[in-house]
Design a protein around this motif. Sequence first.
Motif, short mmCIF file in Angstrom:
data_model
loop_
_atom_site.label_atom_id
_atom_site.label_comp_id
_atom_site.label_asym_id
_atom_site.label_seq_id
_atom_site.Cartn_x
_atom_site.Cartn_y
_atom_site.Cartn_z
N GLY A 97 1.01 -1.30 -0.13
CA GLY A 97 -0.02 -0.07 -0.03
C GLY A 97 0.82 1.34 -0.07
O GLY A 97 2.01 1.23 0.08
N ASN A 98 0.14 2.42 -0.23
CA ASN A 98 1.00 3.61 -0.15
C ASN A 98 -0.05 4.71 0.34
O ASN A 98 -1.09 4.66 0.53
N ASP A 99 0.61 5.86 0.59
CA ASP A 99 -0.07 6.82 1.17
C ASP A 99 -1.02 7.74 0.46
O ASP A 99 -1.74 8.56 0.66
N HIS A 100 -0.96 7.49 -0.88
CA HIS A 100 -2.14 8.33 -1.70
C HIS A 100 -3.37 7.05 -1.91
O HIS A 100 -4.32 7.39 -2.52
N GLY A 101 -3.51 6.21 -0.92
CA GLY A 101 -4.67 5.56 -0.83
C GLY A 101 -4.57 3.92 -1.70
O GLY A 101 -5.57 3.45 -1.32
N THR A 102 -3.92 3.61 -2.40
CA THR A 102 -3.95 2.16 -2.81
C THR A 102 -3.34 1.29 -2.19
O THR A 102 -2.43 1.54 -1.22
N TYR A 103 -3.77 0.13 -2.21
CA TYR A 103 -3.53 -1.00 -1.24
C TYR A 103 -4.00 -2.46 -1.61
O TYR A 103 -4.93 -2.43 -2.51
N ARG A 104 -3.48 -3.35 -1.28
CA ARG A 104 -4.02 -4.94 -1.47
C ARG A 104 -3.30 -5.91 -0.35
O ARG A 104 -2.24 -5.66 0.09
N ALA A 105 -4.36 -6.84 -0.24
CA ALA A 105 -3.64 -7.92 0.45
C ALA A 105 -4.23 -9.12 -0.38
O ALA A 105 -5.50 -9.25 -0.75
N ASP A 106 -3.29 -10.03 -0.40
CA ASP A 106 -3.77 -11.11 -1.39
C ASP A 106 -3.13 -12.53 -0.79
O ASP A 106 -1.81 -12.50 -0.48
N SER A 107 -3.91 -13.71 -0.73
CA SER A 107 -3.63 -14.62 -0.06
C SER A 107 -3.94 -15.86 -1.12
O SER A 107 -5.19 -15.98 -1.52
N SER A 108 -3.10 -16.91 -1.44
CA SER A 108 -3.64 -18.03 -2.20
C SER A 108 -2.83 -19.25 -1.69
O SER A 108 -1.63 -19.17 -1.01
N THR A 160 -0.19 3.94 -9.23
CA THR A 160 -1.58 3.81 -9.69
C THR A 160 -2.37 4.60 -8.51
O THR A 160 -2.18 4.70 -7.52
N LEU A 161 -3.54 5.23 -8.96
CA LEU A 161 -4.36 6.03 -8.00
C LEU A 161 -5.61 5.16 -8.24
O LEU A 161 -5.86 4.72 -9.02
N PRO A 162 -6.45 5.27 -6.97
CA PRO A 162 -7.69 4.76 -7.08
C PRO A 162 -8.59 5.36 -7.93
O PRO A 162 -8.37 6.74 -8.33
N PRO A 163 -9.90 4.89 -8.47
CA PRO A 163 -10.66 5.48 -9.15
C PRO A 163 -11.01 6.93 -8.62
O PRO A 163 -11.35 6.74 -7.31
N GLY A 164 -11.24 8.04 -9.28
CA GLY A 164 -11.76 9.17 -8.60
C GLY A 164 -10.38 10.00 -8.11
O GLY A 164 -10.80 11.22 -7.49
N GLY A 165 -9.31 9.38 -8.22
CA GLY A 165 -8.19 10.27 -7.60
C GLY A 165 -7.76 9.75 -6.14
O GLY A 165 -7.63 8.57 -5.80
N VAL A 166 -7.42 10.76 -5.31
CA VAL A 166 -6.62 10.24 -3.96
C VAL A 166 -7.50 9.87 -3.14
O VAL A 166 -8.79 10.02 -3.19
N ASN A 167 -7.36 8.71 -2.42
CA ASN A 167 -8.04 7.97 -1.28
C ASN A 167 -7.67 8.07 -0.13
O ASN A 167 -6.54 8.76 0.16
N PHE A 168 -8.53 7.85 0.78
CA PHE A 168 -8.35 7.86 2.21
C PHE A 168 -8.18 9.30 2.69
O PHE A 168 -7.02 9.89 3.24
N VAL A 169 -9.14 10.29 2.58
CA VAL A 169 -8.92 11.49 2.46
C VAL A 169 -9.72 11.93 3.80
O VAL A 169 -10.92 11.70 3.90
N VAL A 170 -9.06 12.90 4.68
CA VAL A 170 -9.77 13.45 5.83
C VAL A 170 -10.18 14.92 5.59
O VAL A 170 -9.21 15.68 5.15
N THR A 171 -11.36 15.21 5.91
CA THR A 171 -11.73 16.66 5.51
C THR A 171 -12.48 17.12 6.98
O THR A 171 -12.67 16.35 7.67
N GLY A 172 -12.35 18.50 7.16
CA GLY A 172 -12.86 19.14 8.49
C GLY A 172 -13.42 20.19 8.15
O GLY A 172 -13.42 21.07 7.27
N ASN A 197 -13.24 9.90 3.59
CA ASN A 197 -13.76 9.35 2.40
C ASN A 197 -12.78 8.65 1.92
O ASN A 197 -11.27 8.75 1.77
N PHE A 198 -12.98 7.29 1.31
CA PHE A 198 -12.22 6.22 0.84
C PHE A 198 -12.80 5.42 -0.06
O PHE A 198 -14.03 5.35 -0.18
N PHE A 199 -11.94 4.59 -0.65
CA PHE A 199 -12.55 3.61 -1.78
C PHE A 199 -12.04 2.29 -1.31
O PHE A 199 -10.94 1.93 -0.95
N ILE A 200 -13.21 1.35 -1.38
CA ILE A 200 -12.75 0.02 -1.27
C ILE A 200 -12.75 -0.83 -2.57
O ILE A 200 -13.36 -0.74 -3.36
#
Length: 312
Positions: free
Chosen positions: A71-82, A270-282, A112-115
């Motif tokens: 994963g990285n700080d602009h919001g992409t991530y993955r966990a894969d087991s097989s 790679t960015l998530p669909p719609g751009g930056v992910n895992f964004v906190v707004t106040g 706001n985040f993307f699964i």
Amino acid sequence: MNNTMRILVASLLAMGAFAATSAQADVLTASGSATAGTTSVFGPTTGSSFVNDGSNVNDATGNMASAYAWGNDHGTYRADSSGQGTFDSTATFHRTLQVINGNAAATQYSLNFFIYYGYLSIENWAGVSGSGATGYDLSIKRNGSTSLFGSSAHLDSLGGLTVINALNGAQLQDTGSGYSYNWNGTYVTLDLGVLGAGESMNIDFDLVTTASGSYAVQSTPCGYYGEYGYGDVPSLMSDAYGGYGGYGGTCYQTAHVNGALGDPSNLSSTLPPGGVNFVVTGSPLNSVPAPGSLSLLGVGLGAMTLARRRRR
């Protein structure tokens, strides 16, 4: 614009800048294990911008296991087991985001985040005896204890499915040689609550995927060069799907189990669909400025009053 107006505008801008202040700090972690005859453990690998780690093990009798997390700080991530045959795999991605309220007033925060898309798959093309299971567990918590969001799904080799908070488009399919559970990307907005001026909170994102199996493994002569078949594992090769067989030699047939959630491509670009992910707004709950901002505003208003008196 005269000097008086410039002072007033500068004062108001200073107030706005103060109200928009919010500091964030990231910690990313990847970890997991893969067991197929032997156990290989990886992580925790920790970073503030990018993590990537995994393991792949196999033995000489056709068993294989792999686990990867990144994963990285602009919001992409993955966990894969097989794996296939007799195995046990676990992959974990963890992210902690610290939010500090630098505003002068209490502030309401949201996340706001993307699964990502993903799947659970159990395939027994060779029809061997045995059983397997796979699943994912995803959770988001505030300060390690308050649950903000959760979703999970677990699939067994008989088609049994247990789901909590199904993701968009999720559906179970009978493939004829096994079962597959798939879902679409899901956007989520969460209310994180209110922080007073100077207060902070940690938002913990945890994704775990698992895959396990206890299947018989059948040996069979490898076919002609270039033959490729799911469930066929050439001896001394580590490819999860069997790879390409050569002339002669021994291959193995068994069942394959896989559970994955996240972006399968290169996380560094790679960015998530719609751009930056895992964004906190106040959003500040009131407009009461800090004492320093009030002083600036007072200077501006005072200058305007003095200018009026001079014109009289």
